[in-house]
Design an enzyme around this catalytic site. Structure first.
Site, PDB file in Angstrom:
ATOM      1  N   CYS A  87      79.358  30.479  60.186  1.00  0.00           N
ATOM      2  CA  CYS A  87      80.355  29.546  59.657  1.00  0.00           C
ATOM      3  C   CYS A  87      81.605  30.345  59.316  1.00  0.00           C
ATOM      4  O   CYS A  87      81.586  31.202  58.429  1.00  0.00           O
ATOM      5  CB  CYS A  87      79.816  28.826  58.421  1.00  0.00           C
ATOM      6  N   CYS A 230      86.782  23.426  60.118  1.00  0.00           N
ATOM      7  CA  CYS A 230      85.688  24.206  60.697  1.00  0.00           C
ATOM      8  C   CYS A 230      86.305  25.481  61.246  1.00  0.00           C
ATOM      9  O   CYS A 230      87.123  25.427  62.165  1.00  0.00           O
ATOM     10  CB  CYS A 230      84.970  23.423  61.794  1.00  0.00           C
TER      11      CYS A 230
END
Length: 291
Positions: A87, A230
């Site tokens: 991530c 993101c």
């Protein structure tokens, strides 16, 4: 009943619940993680991050073999409790969490190595907050079709891997981008085993200004739904857009997401071209949760 001390943090609105478990003794189930991440009945977040030493986690062995300096491992789970490889926003928030809790040091100009399931990632301070080298990226074969609610026809997508899987879809206008209902999982043909992150992208006008490429993006993250940002998705979106734009496209990009702006940079390395993500990381509040 056990007590969990946690911190809430975010990177451009992509938010996470973080907690410290250096010895790897806290074994949360997927349902417990999903309950913590629930925005109505839990703390709320796009994911849950456990700070654990690489030596005390089976997945950490590969990180230490790759880089013995990767003392800390980012044990990341999506909001539904599923495991994720990497991530990009989360790792920046994770590093800030380690620093502010006295678990690690990062002097000016220095680098900290963090273990992830996608490999070791190096993080540095930057003007926006932190910059992470996401490693060597890949352009997989194929041109899947993507359908999203409120988009009238299926669109071709560009697969991109930056340690986790993405499919990037180009749209024609801001209106199309805003009309897509990403509360629903986009339908990808052929189906990607394990799921995939899907980014929808619109170029700014002009696409390149002062030598920097500019795009807008929305994303549906597997296991979390639509998120305000993101990090790996922003990198994938910039890589796909550069690929579409051709050899004269720049290697620096400004990616606008609903939660803010992140920077993406492509650069050569010994094992091929790498991509780096640059953006803010904020810690919002601390709390105690009874499990």
């Amino acid at each position: 009943m056990s007590t969990l001390h946690f911190t809430k943090g975010h990177g451009t609105g992509n938010d996470f619940v973080l907690f410290t478990d250096p010895d790897g003794e806290v074994d949360l189930t997927p349902s417990q993680i999903a309950a913590i991440a629930d925005r109505h009945f839990g703390v709320g977040g796009d994911g849950v991050i456990r700070a654990v030493r690489s030596a005390n986690l089976p997945d950490g062995a590969a990180a230490l073999a790759e880089d013995p300096d990767a003392e800390w491992f980012m044990d990341y789970h999506n909001a539904d409790g599923s495991v994720a490889e990497m991530c990009g926003n989360g790792i920046r928030v994770y590093v800030r969490y380690l620093l502010e809790n006295g678990l690690a040091e990062l002097p000016p100009g220095g680098t900290i190595a963090i273990g992830t399931r996608a490999g070791v990632r190096d993080v540095q301070h930057s003007t926006l907050g932190f910059s992470v080298d996401l490693g060597r990226w890949e352009l997989p074969d194929g041109e899947p079709l993507v359908r999203a609610k409120n988009l009238q026809v299926a669109r071709p997508g560009q697969p991109i891997s930056v340690g986790n899987p993405h499919i990037v879809v180009a749209l024609s206008s801001d209106e199309e981008l805003e009309s897509a209902d990403l509360a629903y999982i986009p339908h990808v043909e052929p189906e990607v085993p394990g799921g995939v992150n899907v980014e929808f992208v619109v170029p700014r006008d002009p696409l390149v200004k002062d030598g920097i490429g500019r795009i807008r993006m929305r994303v549906h993250e597997r296991g979390s739904g639509e998120t305000l940002s993101c990090g790996t998705g922003a990198a994938a979106a910039a890589l796909a857009t550069r690929h579409w734009a051709g050899p004269k496209a720049p290697n620096e990009w400004r990616v606008e997401v609903p939660g803010g702006v992140v920077g993406v940079r492509m650069f050569p390395a010994e094992d091929g071209e790498h991509v780096a993500l640059n953006g803010p990381a904020e810690l919002v509040f601390d709390g105690v949760l009874e499990l």
